[in-house]
Scaffold this motif. Structure first.
Motif, short mmCIF file in Angstrom:
data_model
loop_
_atom_site.label_atom_id
_atom_site.label_comp_id
_atom_site.label_asym_id
_atom_site.label_seq_id
_atom_site.Cartn_x
_atom_site.Cartn_y
_atom_site.Cartn_z
N LYS A 1 6.08 -5.40 -2.49
CA LYS A 1 5.98 -3.98 -2.14
C LYS A 1 5.30 -3.77 -0.80
O LYS A 1 5.49 -2.73 -0.17
N SER B 1 5.94 3.53 1.78
CA SER B 1 6.11 4.43 0.65
C SER B 1 7.30 5.35 0.88
O SER B 1 7.49 5.88 1.98
N ARG C 1 6.27 3.03 -4.53
CA ARG C 1 4.89 3.45 -4.30
C ARG C 1 4.15 2.26 -3.68
O ARG C 1 3.68 1.38 -4.40
N SER C 2 4.09 2.25 -2.36
CA SER C 2 3.49 1.12 -1.67
C SER C 2 1.98 1.31 -1.53
O SER C 2 1.41 2.28 -2.04
N LEU D 1 -0.81 4.16 1.73
CA LEU D 1 -1.27 5.55 1.77
C LEU D 1 -2.75 5.64 2.15
O LEU D 1 -3.55 4.79 1.78
N SER E 1 -5.30 1.96 3.84
CA SER E 1 -4.97 1.22 2.63
C SER E 1 -5.84 -0.01 2.44
O SER E 1 -5.92 -0.55 1.33
#
Length: 299
Positions: free
Chosen positions: A125, A130, A153-154, A157, A184
């Motif tokens: 991922k 995202s 949903r990586s 964010l 992140s």
């Protein structure tokens, strides 16, 4: 979908041509749902649907072909994406080309040799931003044969947290707000932020009904048609929400664009010329004497 454009709740069963039940149908959030069906050669299938008002409807399902590929996307772990390719016996030992992309950026592309009935590909991922990712299979001649989209949903964010010195304040009291912005990797990052403060006792607030940066940029801008309460998919992350989000991808994921049209666009002349960055002047050069005749072109 109802006459108001919103999802409706339905229940039903899928039966074969011998009236044997083979699958159960029950919608979830916003009138969307999914079920698993393994068709048998020579049989036909019908979905018998029941609506909330008591009415029923029988819908004949498309006839399944005897040969082909099935492309499935799973996210069993928070750090990986599982791509599974099922192939019929006649297609074993064939080779397909697989592409995964997000917003036009190629994340993974490689030829895949189909040696077993099920071929699995694991992708990290971290390689995906995202948002909506598109997975496509091409045959040996470059024609698209399967396509599936999934929301990833990586871990890219930003993390924001707000703190105040006290939990409550009196009217017109000075308030200092401390904002921590982390990327992140939990490192401090800079940015431009705006804050809106409302009194929820006077202005009722329902987060799932709101429109946010996530719901606009990452979701609805990449899908066709109306998406009911898109921020519902971002207010919390649970198995129920993730399942509803994947049902949305299955419902609205066909098709984003035509690969054949895209391939021929490279050699197609645009209908309109590109807009110039400066001033364009046209005209002709003439002699001043004796008759203002056009000047002959120089060699």
């Amino acid at each position: 979908m109802g006459v108001d454009g919103l999802g409706v709740t339905i229940k039903g069963k899928v039966v074969d041509n011998e009236n044997t039940e083979v699958a159960n149908i029950e919608t979830r959030y916003a009138g969307m749902g999914s079920f698993t069906l393994r068709p048998v050669a020579g049989k036909t299938y019908t979905a018998n649907i029941s609506f909330e008002d008591g009415t029923t409807k029988a819908i004949a399902l498309p006839k399944a072909v005897n040969e082909g590929y099935v492309l499935s996307i799973y996210q069993p772990n928070k750090d990986s994406v599982l791509v599974r390719i099922n192939a019929s016996p006649a297609l074993l030992k064939s080779t397909v080309n697989f592409i995964a992309q997000t917003s036009g950026e190629t994340i993974f592309a490689a030829p895949i040799k189909i040696s077993d009935a099920i071929t699995s590909i694991w992708l990290s991922k971290k390689s995906f931003p995202s948002g909506i990712a598109q997975f496509t299979l091409f045959n040996s001649t470059g024609d698209p044969i399967n396509e599936r989209i999934a929301f990833i949903r990586s871990t890219d964010l930003m993390k924001l947290s707000l703190k105040t010195a006290k939990p409550t304040y009196s009217s017109k009291e000075r308030i200092l707000v401390e904002l921590d912005a982390m990327d992140s990797k939990n490192k401090a990052t800079a940015g431009n932020f705006s804050v809106a403060v409302i009194d929820e006792s006077k202005v009722p607030h329902n987060e799932s009904m709101e429109s946010t940066i996530f719901s606009n940029i990452l979701l609805t801008s990449d899908l066709k048609g109306y998406v009911e309460r898109p921020n519902y998919y971002f207010t919390k992350e649970t198995d129920e929400v993730n399942k509803a989000l994947d049902n949305l991808m299955l419902t609205r994921g066909y098709r984003r664009f035509s690969w054949k049209e895209l391939a021929t666009t490279v050699n197609t002349k645009p209908v309109f010329d590109v807009e110039g960055l400066g001033l364009t002047i046209t005209g002709k050069v003439t002699n001043r004497v004796p008759n203002h005749r056009p000047v002959q072109k120089l060699p």
